[in-house]
Design a protein around this motif. Structure first.
Motif, PDB file in Angstrom:
ATOM      1  N   MET A  74       0.845  -1.217   0.000  1.00 19.11           N
ATOM      2  CA  MET A  74       0.000   0.000   0.000  1.00 19.11           C
ATOM      3  C   MET A  74       0.871   1.255   0.000  1.00 19.11           C
ATOM      4  N   ILE A  75       1.802   1.328   0.979  1.00 16.88           N
ATOM      5  CA  ILE A  75       2.677   2.494   1.070  1.00 16.88           C
ATOM      6  C   ILE A  75       3.448   2.678  -0.242  1.00 16.88           C
ATOM      7  N   GLU A  76       3.939   1.543  -0.755  1.00 16.50           N
ATOM      8  CA  GLU A  76       4.675   1.588  -2.019  1.00 16.50           C
ATOM      9  C   GLU A  76       3.819   2.193  -3.117  1.00 16.50           C
ATOM     10  N   ALA A  77       2.593   1.682  -3.211  1.00 17.61           N
ATOM     11  CA  ALA A  77       1.684   2.156  -4.254  1.00 17.61           C
ATOM     12  C   ALA A  77       1.451   3.656  -4.113  1.00 17.61           C
ATOM     13  N   ILE A  78       1.303   4.110  -2.861  1.00 15.08           N
ATOM     14  CA  ILE A  78       1.069   5.540  -2.633  1.00 15.08           C
ATOM     15  C   ILE A  78       2.276   6.337  -3.103  1.00 15.08           C
ATOM     16  N   LEU A  79       3.471   5.795  -2.780  1.00  9.97           N
ATOM     17  CA  LEU A  79       4.675   6.520  -3.185  1.00  9.97           C
ATOM     18  C   LEU A  79       4.813   6.548  -4.701  1.00  9.97           C
ATOM     19  N   ARG A  80       4.321   5.495  -5.330  1.00  8.19           N
ATOM     20  CA  ARG A  80       4.498   5.395  -6.776  1.00  8.19           C
ATOM     21  C   ARG A  80       3.505   6.261  -7.548  1.00  8.19           C
ATOM     22  N   TYR A  81       2.238   6.228  -7.158  1.00 11.01           N
ATOM     23  CA  TYR A  81       1.208   6.873  -7.979  1.00 11.01           C
ATOM     24  C   TYR A  81       0.773   8.214  -7.416  1.00 11.01           C
ATOM     25  N   GLU A  82       0.836   9.218  -8.260  1.00 12.80           N
ATOM     26  CA  GLU A  82       0.438  10.547  -7.792  1.00 12.80           C
ATOM     27  C   GLU A  82      -1.045  10.598  -7.447  1.00 12.80           C
ATOM     28  N   PHE A  83      -1.867   9.904  -8.233  1.00 13.79           N
ATOM     29  CA  PHE A  83      -3.310   9.993  -7.964  1.00 13.79           C
ATOM     30  C   PHE A  83      -3.645   9.423  -6.589  1.00 13.79           C
ATOM     31  N   LEU A  84      -2.878   8.411  -6.153  1.00 14.61           N
ATOM     32  CA  LEU A  84      -3.118   7.855  -4.820  1.00 14.61           C
ATOM     33  C   LEU A  84      -2.670   8.829  -3.735  1.00 14.61           C
ATOM     34  N   GLN A  85      -1.545   9.505  -4.010  1.00 11.83           N
ATOM     35  CA  GLN A  85      -1.088  10.526  -3.052  1.00 11.83           C
ATOM     36  C   GLN A  85      -2.165  11.590  -2.887  1.00 11.83           C
ATOM     37  N   ASN A  86      -2.649  12.088  -4.033  1.00 10.89           N
ATOM     38  CA  ASN A  86      -3.696  13.118  -3.973  1.00 10.89           C
ATOM     39  C   ASN A  86      -4.902  12.622  -3.184  1.00 10.89           C
ATOM     40  N   ALA A  87      -5.294  11.399  -3.480  1.00 11.17           N
ATOM     41  CA  ALA A  87      -6.486  10.845  -2.824  1.00 11.17           C
ATOM     42  C   ALA A  87      -6.294  10.761  -1.316  1.00 11.17           C
ATOM     43  N   PHE A  88      -5.147  10.235  -0.881  1.00 11.44           N
ATOM     44  CA  PHE A  88      -4.950  10.073   0.550  1.00 11.44           C
ATOM     45  C   PHE A  88      -4.762  11.410   1.265  1.00 11.44           C
ATOM     46  N   MET A  89      -4.039  12.317   0.629  1.00 14.72           N
ATOM     47  CA  MET A  89      -3.855  13.626   1.254  1.00 14.72           C
ATOM     48  C   MET A  89      -5.189  14.355   1.414  1.00 14.72           C
ATOM     49  N   THR A  90      -5.983  14.402   0.344  1.00 16.66           N
ATOM     50  CA  THR A  90      -7.287  15.068   0.482  1.00 16.66           C
ATOM     51  C   THR A  90      -8.133  14.329   1.501  1.00 16.66           C
ATOM     52  N   GLY A  91      -8.032  12.992   1.491  1.00 18.64           N
ATOM     53  CA  GLY A  91      -8.796  12.198   2.457  1.00 18.64           C
ATOM     54  C   GLY A  91      -8.477  12.602   3.885  1.00 18.64           C
ATOM     55  N   ILE A  92      -7.182  12.732   4.183  1.00 17.84           N
ATOM     56  CA  ILE A  92      -6.765  13.107   5.532  1.00 17.84           C
ATOM     57  C   ILE A  92      -7.303  14.500   5.889  1.00 17.84           C
ATOM     58  N   LEU A  93      -7.242  15.411   4.930  1.00 11.20           N
ATOM     59  CA  LEU A  93      -7.720  16.780   5.188  1.00 11.20           C
ATOM     60  C   LEU A  93      -9.226  16.799   5.439  1.00 11.20           C
ATOM     61  N   ILE A  94      -9.958  16.111   4.567  1.00  8.71           N
ATOM     62  CA  ILE A  94     -11.415  16.089   4.712  1.00  8.71           C
ATOM     63  C   ILE A  94     -11.825  15.373   5.997  1.00  8.71           C
TER      64      ILE A  94
END
Ligand SMILES: Nc1ncnc2c1ncn2[C@@H]1O[C@H](COP(=O)(O)OP(=O)(O)OP(=O)(O)O)[C@@H](O)[C@H]1O
Ligand SMILES: [Mg+2]
Lengths: 261, 280
Positions: B1-21
């Motif tokens: 999971m962490i790897e995937a987040i580091l690899r894909y920008e769309f996942l980074q965006n998703a998780f960051m916005t998720g944390i904010l929301i």
């Protein structure tokens, strides 16, 4: 001992939609007075309190607080208020007793300020004065109606007001606590010099504490010191003003201010 | 999971916005719930939808609007709708809740008209209805970050005023608080957070992220500060575990997040029932 007026009302009239509920009220409350306001249900007592608090705007007449025209009055932290409906708030509200009483300091502290140690001490002291200190960290909704009312009284006291306005503050408070509460009001009035304005249906119980009485029923039927009121009552005031009960049924001596009609 | 987040920008965006929301929706949600304004969130989310449909329509019909982020138009409509609700609440003093169905149906009506004018949209609109994590862009992320920081700071600075207004409006006014201005700031924040949240959970589920974590926390919290704290914790748990679960099991993220919030709510109710008293 009649000081300068804390509240001055001149020719005040108020109506909701069509119905006039207050008609041409002129009334002065001197500094250090303890004015009991009596009158039957629907006589406009609460309306008068709301006008004095600036919650309603009068159609006619003027109100002065501490010598300032009410629309220009800014020092609301000098005025404490316990409303008649205090116990009909949202009882599920997730706040502790301590948080509720702290909210009484909001105006006094001013914007962008946070509760300091000395503020917290004030809150504890106010809670102690109404015998609710041990309930500090209970949620307000977990208290009985009478206990909640005592918390609201503490909220009004916490900011050290110079004028305290109470609209039937003892509804739901038991006899023992009513007595100690009136005792406390008497102390606040005598020892700390707070001016009190209290709407009540049992003037008899506080007659040895109040210095003045006002009888309201749309118009002001009587306003004067307690002794004159007793005299008037013996002469059949009850009938004129439509209150069937005996308002004062015991005698006592006390000092009081001059007539301020 | 962490790897995937580091690899894909769309996942980074998703998780960051998720944390904010997950932080800002329940944070503001506490005030919405205790002021009994939960339905306003629903009404405003439908107005936001109308704004998004309007933006998509403009984009389709006029070249100059291509590339305009529909989020902005959604925010404009949401803020406009919130002001309109306030006006209506003033007009119907004794039926203040009437403002909500009026705005809600108005929002849907406008939205449907815009959609029909555009002869329907592609999947774009669908992603706003139910949320689409893959659709969150970097630009969205920055907008949501700005909104989150602003709202968090305002709530921090106006905490005691907001508390007083929420707990006892009459007393707030009697103590000379500028109740109107505070309420105005509050309702603008609600409108902004709704517009910000819809990317992740979708218009139809926005209000649930503002109310479900709070509903759970009110059951077990002691005092107002703890209610806020637990609401945010529940919000973050829902969003983070919802997004992860959706990623692994290929589920709709918005729906997964909301179902987890419901699950937390049920747990909170059961915990309270089983005599497990309030945590101190
Ligand atoms: N919000 C309102 N809108 C319209 N009329 C009102 C409103 N509030 C009070 N009234 C009317 O004004 C009159 C005075 O009401 P008020 O609450 O001042 O009486 P009160 O003396 O405080 O009575 P009580 O002893 O029952 O508390 C009543 O006839 C009431 O019907
Ligand atoms: Mg009354």
């Amino acid at each position: 001992m009649a000081g300068k007026p804390v509240i001055e009302i001149k020719g005040l009239s108020y109506r909701y939609e069509r119905e006039t509920v207050l008609d041409n009220i002129t009334l002065t409350v001197p500094e250090n007075a303890f004015l009991g306001v009596v009158g039957p249900n629907g006589s406009g007592k609460s309306t008068l309190m709301k006008l004095i608090l600036g919650l309603l705007k009068p159609q006619h007449g003027e109100i002065y607080l501490f010598g300032q025209e009410i629309r220009r009055f800014k020092n609301w932290e000098k005025v404490g208020y316990v409303s008649q409906k205090a116990n009909s708030f949202n009882t599920g509200f997730p706040a502790t007793v301590f948080e509720v009483v702290s909210s009484g300091l909001t105006k006094k502290m001013g914007l962008f300020k946070f509760l300091k140690k000395e503020d917290k001490n004030k809150v504890s002291k106010a809670l102690e004065s109404v015998g609710m200190l041990e309930f500090s960290f209970k949620n307000i909704g977990e208290l009985s109606g009478g206990q909640q009312q005592r918390v609201f009284i503490a909220r009004a006291l916490v900011s050290d007001p110079e004028l305290l306005i109470l609209d039937e503050p003892t509804v739901g408070v038991d006899a023992h606590n009513v007595n100690s509460f009136y005792q406390m009001l008497g102390d606040l009035n005598k020892n700390r010099g707070i001016t009190l304005l209290m709407v009540t249906h049992d003037i008899g119980t506080v007659s040895d504490k109040v210095t003045h009485v006002a009888c309201l029923n749309k118009t002001l039927h009587f306003h004067g010191n307690t002794e004159e009121f007793e005299q008037l009552e013996r002469n059949g005031l009850s009938e004129i003003y439509g209150h069937e009960v005996h308002l004062l049924d015991h005698h006592h001596e006390h000092e009081h201010g001059g007539v301020t009609r | 999971m962490i790897e995937a987040i580091l690899r894909y920008e769309f996942l980074q965006n998703a998780f960051m916005t998720g944390i904010l929301i997950g932080l800002v929706a329940p944070l503001l949600g506490v005030f919405i719930v205790v002021r009994r304004l939960s339905l306003i969130a629903d009404a405003l989310s439908h107005v936001t939808l109308a704004g998004i449909a309007a933006s998509l329509l403009l984009e389709k019909k006029f070249l100059m609007f291509s590339g305009l982020n529909p989020l902005y138009m959604g925010m404009v409509f949401s803020v406009g709708g919130s002001l309109f609700i306030e006006k209506l609440r003033g007009v119907y003093k004794h039926y203040q809740e009437l403002a909500i169905p009026i705005i809600l149906s108005g929002g849907i009506g406008l939205g449907v008209i815009f959609i029909s004018l555009a002869d329907g949209f592609n999947t774009d609109l669908f992603s706003y209805l139910f949320g689409s994590v893959t659709a969150v862009s970097r630009a969205d992320l920055w907008t949501i970050l700005a909104i989150t920081i602003t709202v968090a700071i305002v709530i921090f600075l106006l905490y005691k005023e907001l508390f007083l207004l929420s707990f006892d409006e009459e007393y707030a006014k009697a103590s000379g608080l500028a109740a109107k201005s505070i309420h105005f700031i509050f309702i603008i924040m609600v409108a902004l957070v709704i517009a910000a949240s819809m990317r992740v959970v979708g218009i139809l589920l926005v209000s649930s992220l503002m109310t479900l974590p709070v509903a759970a926390s009110i059951r077990i919290a002691k005092g107002f500060k703890q209610t806020i704290f637990l609401s945010v914790i529940f919000g973050e748990i829902s969003v983070l575990s919802g997004l992860s679960l959706a990623y692994y099991m290929d589920l709709a993220p918005g729906g997964t997040i909301v179902i987890i919030s419901v699950f937390i709510l049920i747990l909170a109710i059961l915990i309270k029932k089983s005599g497990f008293r309030k945590i101190a």
